[in-house]
Structures are given as structure tokens and as C-alpha cells.
Design a protein around this motif. Structure first.
Motif, PDB file in Angstrom:
ATOM      1  N   ALA A 264       0.785  -1.193   0.033  1.00  6.81           N
ATOM      2  CA  ALA A 264      -0.043  -0.042  -0.104  1.00  6.81           C
ATOM      3  C   ALA A 264       0.845   1.249  -0.071  1.00  6.81           C
ATOM      4  O   ALA A 264       0.431   2.423  -0.498  1.00  6.81           O
ATOM      5  N   ARG A 265       2.162   0.847   0.658  1.00  2.00           N
ATOM      6  CA  ARG A 265       2.908   2.270   0.320  1.00  2.00           C
ATOM      7  C   ARG A 265       3.119   2.944  -1.133  1.00  2.00           C
ATOM      8  O   ARG A 265       3.765   3.864  -1.000  1.00  2.00           O
ATOM      9  N   GLY A 266       3.338   2.254  -1.883  1.00  2.00           N
ATOM     10  CA  GLY A 266       3.241   2.510  -3.271  1.00  2.00           C
ATOM     11  C   GLY A 266       1.945   2.794  -4.113  1.00  2.00           C
ATOM     12  O   GLY A 266       2.091   2.712  -5.435  1.00  2.00           O
ATOM     13  N   LYS A 267       1.155   3.287  -3.434  1.00  2.00           N
ATOM     14  CA  LYS A 267      -0.264   3.641  -4.120  1.00  2.00           C
ATOM     15  C   LYS A 267      -0.700   5.092  -3.547  1.00  2.00           C
ATOM     16  O   LYS A 267      -0.448   5.470  -2.404  1.00  2.00           O
ATOM     17  N   SER A 268      -1.410   5.544  -4.444  1.00  2.00           N
ATOM     18  CA  SER A 268      -2.158   6.957  -4.069  1.00  2.00           C
ATOM     19  C   SER A 268      -3.288   6.740  -3.406  1.00  2.00           C
ATOM     20  O   SER A 268      -3.747   5.484  -2.962  1.00  2.00           O
TER      21      SER A 268
END
Length: 634
Positions: A264-268
Motif C-alpha cells: 500500500a505504500r506505493g499507491k495513491s
């Protein structure tokens, strides 16, 4: 109407310059802290400069939102600390400008930084997180740089152990070489001995070319005919020069992004919401399928007719069915069969549930991670504004600029924030706390601190006064200080010895009568302590009278009197009667049982201490009365 004033521009310039400097300092500190976690993945891998530069670039972008709150805290604290230290803040207040008005330009800047932080975390941060995660995975998978030590076996080359007794750093030659090759089973093992050799990497960096001189090769031979025997044939080869190609991939290849697609850290924000809906839909369908399958097997209801139901009801009302009795009528073989069948059924069901729980718990973990990341983006941005309302008022209170005390306070506040935020994150991730409660723990603690410091700064209240807190501590725990009385060098008015003597004599008589009637050793009445307050008129008269006598006798030139005046205890008039001055507070304390019991024991302790104090007062009164009589009879 809001208008930009010169004061706003002046404070904004002071803050802006400090913010830029402190931001890069905080960014550097956070990068070093992050780098320390993954230093093992970088050292000894032979990474090129462009790979390291890309790694540091993405790491810096990822840590920008985390550096912003700390930079705001430190820069705002230093800004108003400098203004207070140079008395500029005093001049601002003297001009009729309140502290909140002085804050307004920086409040606008802090709000803008909050918006920038949200934009950064939504647009730039996710891509930087994703690329950084891919690079870390690739670094973990990359083979280490070939650095063969002397005198020990080196196992960095796949399927081979290489021993070198000596190396020539100038020519690159290796001497006293021993190689153990283990490409498969025991039958494939080989031992290679060589006097010298040289190791080079191929152009594509996929293999190593090992050139050996003056050596022998011992290798086991595979034989189908001797597969069942203990004898294994081998071959021996002597060579003058031999070339061996070893597999060794030393190139750096970025891994596929599919391995971190659920991170989730790589998502807007939009991607997180979309993926959460998808995950919930997928795992809801899995749960429905599990439920439908279990209904057909474990929870299947037998189809019975109306006659069967009536017969079962009749049997239930006429005779009792005992499972133990039915089990006792079985034979030994039938009992073993029944137990074995039951254990197998339970074990099968347990394994099935454990397998299904792994799948469902994994889905729950992914959904919680997405929710946590969504909330974390908001709380991290809001922390910029919270840290401003902690740093700016603290700077106005302590009035110290520079990088000394402000840095220390900033570090302590940030450590508190980090501990609370990390603890809340772990509890929310494990499912022990709700998402909003876990990620809002740090703001929930820091917001009251910000309100408190802002209130104290705007009202010019004392916050860091050690004497104030020491006095509160002493009053809470019932501690007392010694009575400091010293002999005066110059005495203007002599004591009224005759009046003091009469008052001390009368006081001793009252103390004797008071001790006899009140019996302070007994436990106080719960009702009188909390509900029906009765003032202690005797002590309310004796304590002020004693203080007046001590004040008058402190003008004495007699050393004995001065020394014994210091022996008098500092007594309270009402501490032994009730916990609080307000009646409703006493009633509330009585209702809250643990608090009421503690306060009740505290009252009893004060009564016992009062009894000891009265005995000390009687003793000191007698000594001082004797000295006064001696002075009057001279």
C-alpha cells in the motif's frame, strides 16, 4: 480583512531560511537512519555509482514527508526562540500585537506545507516507494562482489568452495588453489588442486573464467552399473593449464514489480480505495464459497419428515438418552474404531480451518495495511501543523535560539511522536486496535500538548519553572521542607518575650486538651471526610498563632531560641480534615472507590503526622519558655 504586514514578512523570512536549513538536516538524519537499516544489502555488492545514486534519490523522495514535520518543529522553535532571546518578541507584544497575530503568517505557511505533504504523498511518494522497494529486493538478490580472502574457504561462488593460500594484489594471481565443486549429489563432487591461477569476469558479467596452471583434477564418476554399491568410480587428471567457467551473475537487474503489487505504500489515495474495494470483494467471495462448502459437508442438516420429528419427540419425552451408556455397550474394537473416527474427523476439520484461516487472515492483513496507509498519509500531513503549534509557543516560552536547547526539545518531542505513532501502527496492523485509534494515537497526545503550550505562551504563563512543579509535587505527596530560620545580624525590634511566653503556655494547654478530645490515632470518619465537613477551629487558630510567635522570636539574639525555632514543623491547618476545598470534589472522590480509598488513607496519614507535630511543638515550646524565663529573670 487579512492584510500582509511587514511583521508577517519579517517573521516569514526568518522562518523560511531556518526551515530550508533544518529540512535538509532532518532529511540527512532520516536518510542515515534508513540507510543503517539496509546497510547489509549495500556493502559488498559491487553496486555502480548510478545505481547508488538512484537508490539515494528515491530514498530521499520517500523521506520528504517525514522530514517536513520535524523541520517545522525545529525551525519554528528556533525562530521564536531567537525573537525572544533578542527581545524582539517583547517589542512585538509591547506594540499591542498578540502572539497569535505574530503566528498567523507561519500558520498559513504550515497549512501550505500540510497541503504540499498530502500532494507529495499522493503523487510523488508512492512511485518513489515502489521503485525503492524494487531496488531493495534487487539488492538482496544480487550476488556479492567477488572478494576472495586468503587462508579460508570462500563460498560466494555457487556450487563451489574456493581456497587460496596467497594472493598477489599487483598481478591478480592466486597461489595454492584448492576448489571443491558440488554440482549435485555425492557422485558429482570434484576436487581441483592447482599451483596458481587467475580469476576474471566475463564481459556480460554472468560467468567467471578461472585459469589454472600446474594442477590435478579429482572427480567422482556417475555409473548406472554401480548404483547399488558403495564403490564410486572417479577419474584423475593432471594438467599444465586449464580453463574453467563458473556461474556467477554479478550484474544488477531490477526485479519485477509484481512482487510488491499489494504494497500500500506505493499507491495513491485513489489506488488505495480502489484496491481495498477489490480486496474486500475477492475475500468476501472466498468467505461465501467457504460457507457454502461447509453447509454441504459439516453443517448439513438431515432431511426429516413430520413423522420422524414426532417419533423423536416421543422418544425424548419417554426415555433419556445417555451417550456414555451407549458408548459403554460397545465392544473394545468398536470403541477404538469410534475414537479413531472421531479423532480423524476433528484433525481433518482442524487442518481445514487452519488452512482457510491463513487465507482469510492474509486478506484481512492486506486490507488493514491499505486502510492504515490511507490514514497515515493524512495524520503525517496534519502533524506539520501540530508540530508548529508545539515548536512556536515553546520558542516563545524558553526564549532560547540557536541549535542547543531547541534541538534537544525537538528531538524529545519527535521521539515521543515516533514512539506513539509506531506503537499505534503496530497495534492497528495486528488488529488489536482499530485503524483510526492506532494511527490517531500520536496526534491525540500531541494536540493537547500544542493547545497547552499555545495557551501558556499567549498568556505569558510560566511553564518551565522547577520550583512550581517541585511545590506541586510536595503538596501532592505531603512532603515538607525544613523551616529555615537564621540569626539576624541586625535586629530592629526586639521580641515581645512576655507575650510570647504567655501564648506558648496557653498553646501547650490547648494542645493537651486537643489531643485528648480528638484522638488523632483513630481512623477518621468516612462520612465526615467526604460528605459532612467539620472545620477544625482549634488548629485553624493554633497554626497561625504559632507562625506569629516564630516570626516574633526570630528577632531574638539568643542562639538557643533561634536553633529551636528551626525545629518547629511546618503544619497545615486543613490537610487532616478533607481532601479538597470544594464539597463536590470530595463527593466525587468518595464515589470513585480507588481514589476515595487513597485519599482516605492520606487523611489518616495526615492525622498521625499532626499528632507527632503537636508533640514536637509541645517539646519545643517548653524549651523556648525556659529560655525566655531565663532572659526575663536576668
Amino acid at each position: 480583512m487579512f492584510r500582509i504586514k511587514k511583521l508577517d514578512i519579517f517573521i516569514a523570512k526568518q522562518f523560511g531560511l531556518l526551515f530550508i536549513g533544518t529540512f535538509f538536516i532532518c532529511q540527512f538524519v532520516l536518510m542515515m537512519q534508513f540507510l543503517w537499516k539496509y546497510v547489509d544489502e549495500l556493502i559488498g555488492k559491487g553496486l555502480s555509482v548510478d545505481v547508488l545514486a538512484e537508490f539515494f534519490w528515491h530514498m530521499g523522495l520517500m523521506l520528504v514527508p517525514q522530514a517536513m514535520p520535524l523541520a517545522i518543529l525545529l525551525s519554528s522553535l528556533i525562530t521564536f526562540g531567537n525573537l525572544g532571546e533578542s527581545s524582539e518578541l517583547t517589542a512585538i507584544k509591547a506594540a499591542g500585537i498578540s502572539l497569535i497575530q505574530a503566528f498567523r503568517s507561519l500558520i498559513a505557511i504550515s497549512v501550505a506545507i500540510c497541503v504540499l505533504s498530502i500532494y507529495f504523498q499522493n503523487s510523488i511518494g508512492p512511485e518513489a516507494n515502489r521503485k525503492l522497494a524494487l531496488m531493495l529486493i534487487s539488492m538482496k538478490q544480487k550476488s556479492p562482489e567477488l572478494e576472495i580472502p586468503e587462508g579460508v574457504f570462500y563460498d560466494g561462488i555457487p556450487n563451489s568452495n574456493l581456497y587460496v593460500s596467497k594472493k598477489n594484489m599487483d598481478t591478480g594471481k592466486l597461489y595454492g588453489i584448492m576448489i571443491y565443486r558440488m554440482t549435485g549429489s555425492y557422485e558429482d563432487q570434484a576436487i581441483i588442486l592447482a599451483d596458481s591461477g587467475m580469476l576474471q569476469s566475463t564481459a556480460e558479467k554472468k560467468h567467471l573464467l578461472l585459469t589454472l596452471w600446474s594442477g590435478e583434477w579429482f572427480e567422482n564418476m556417475q555409473s548406472q552399473e554401480l548404483a547399488g554399491s558403495a564403490s564410486v568410480p572417479y577419474r584423475r587428471e593432471s594438467f599444465v593449464q586449464k580453463h574453467i567457467v563458473l556461474d556467477f551473475d554479478s550484474d544488477f537487474n531490477v526485479s519485477d514489480g509484481s512482487s510488491i503489487s499489494n504494497d500500500a505504500r506505493g499507491k495513491s489515495f485513489t489506488q488505495i480505495v480502489h484496491d481495498m474495494d477489490s480486496l474486500k470483494q475477492v475475500y468476501d467471495s472466498i468467505g461465501n464459497n467457504y460457507y457454502a462448502a461447509d453447509r454441504l459437508t459439516f453443517y448439513r442438516l438431515a432431511s426429516v419428515t413430520k413423522n420422524d420429528s414426532l417419533r423423536a419427540l416421543q422418544l425424548a419425552t419417554t426415555s433419556a438418552y445417555n451417550v456414555d451408556t451407549a458408548y459403554a455397550h460397545l465392544t473394545s474394537q468398536q470403541k477404538r474404531t469410534a475414537i479413531s473416527y472421531a479423532l480423524n474427523r476433528v484433525g481433518s476439520r482442524k487442518s481445514d480451518l487452519e488452512f482457510k484461516s491463513l487465507i482469510t487472515s492474509d486478506g484481512d492483513r492486506l486490507i488493514r495495511q491499505h486502510e492504515i496507509e490511507w490514514v497515515a498519509k493524512i495524520t503525517l500531513a496534519l502533524s506539520c501543523l501540530i508540530f508548529f503549534f508545539i515548536g512556536a509557543p515553546l520558542g516563545a516560552i524558553i526564549r532560547k535560539g540557536g541549535l542547543g536547547l531547541p534541538v534537544l526539545i525537538s528531538v524529545l518531542v519527535f521521539i515521543l511522536y515516533y514512539i506513539l505513532d509506531n506503537s499505534g501502527y503496530r497495534m492497528a496492523r495486528s488488529g488489536m486496535w482499530t485503524i483510526w485509534f492506532g494511527k490517531s494515537l500520536a496526534p491525540a497526545v500531541l494536540v493537547p500538548m500544542a493547545v497547552f503550550f499555545t495557551y501558556k505562551a499567549t498568556n505569558d504563563s510560566v511553564v518551565f519553572n522547577a520550583d512550581l512543579y517541585a511545590d506541586i509535587f510536595r503538596r501532592f505527596f505531603g512532603l515538607r521542607i525544613k523551616r529555615p530560620i537564621y540569626r539576624k545580624e541586625v535586629v530592629i525590634n526586639d521580641p515581645h518575650y512576655a507575650d510570647d511566653l504567655a501564648q506558648l503556655q496557653q498553646m501547650n494547654n490547648e494542645i493537651v486538651e486537643y489531643s485528648h478530645t480528638h484522638r488523632l490515632k483513630r481512623a477518621p470518619s468516612w462520612v465526615k471526610v467526604f460528605f459532612k465537613y467539620e472545620p477544625d477551629n482549634v488548629m485553624e487558630r493554633i497554626v497561625p498563632q504559632l507562625e506569629q510567635i516564630i516570626e516574633d522570636l526570630s528577632n531574638s539574639r539568643d542562639r538557643t531560641i533561634i536553633n529551636h525555632l528551626s525545629m518547629y514543623p511546618v503544619m497545615s491547618e486543613r490537610a487532616h480534615t478533607r481532601p479538597f476545598e470544594r464539597k463536590w470534589l470530595n463527593i466525587v472522590a468518595a464515589v470513585v472507590v480507588p481514589l476515595g480509598f487513597v485519599l482516605y488513607m492520606r487523611m489518616w496519614r495526615y492525622r498521625l503526622r499532626l499528632q507527632r507535630d503537636l508533640k514536637v511543638v509541645q517539646t519545643e515550646n517548653k524549651i523556648i519558655m525556659g529560655r525566655i524565663n531565663a532572659i526575663l529573670n536576668r
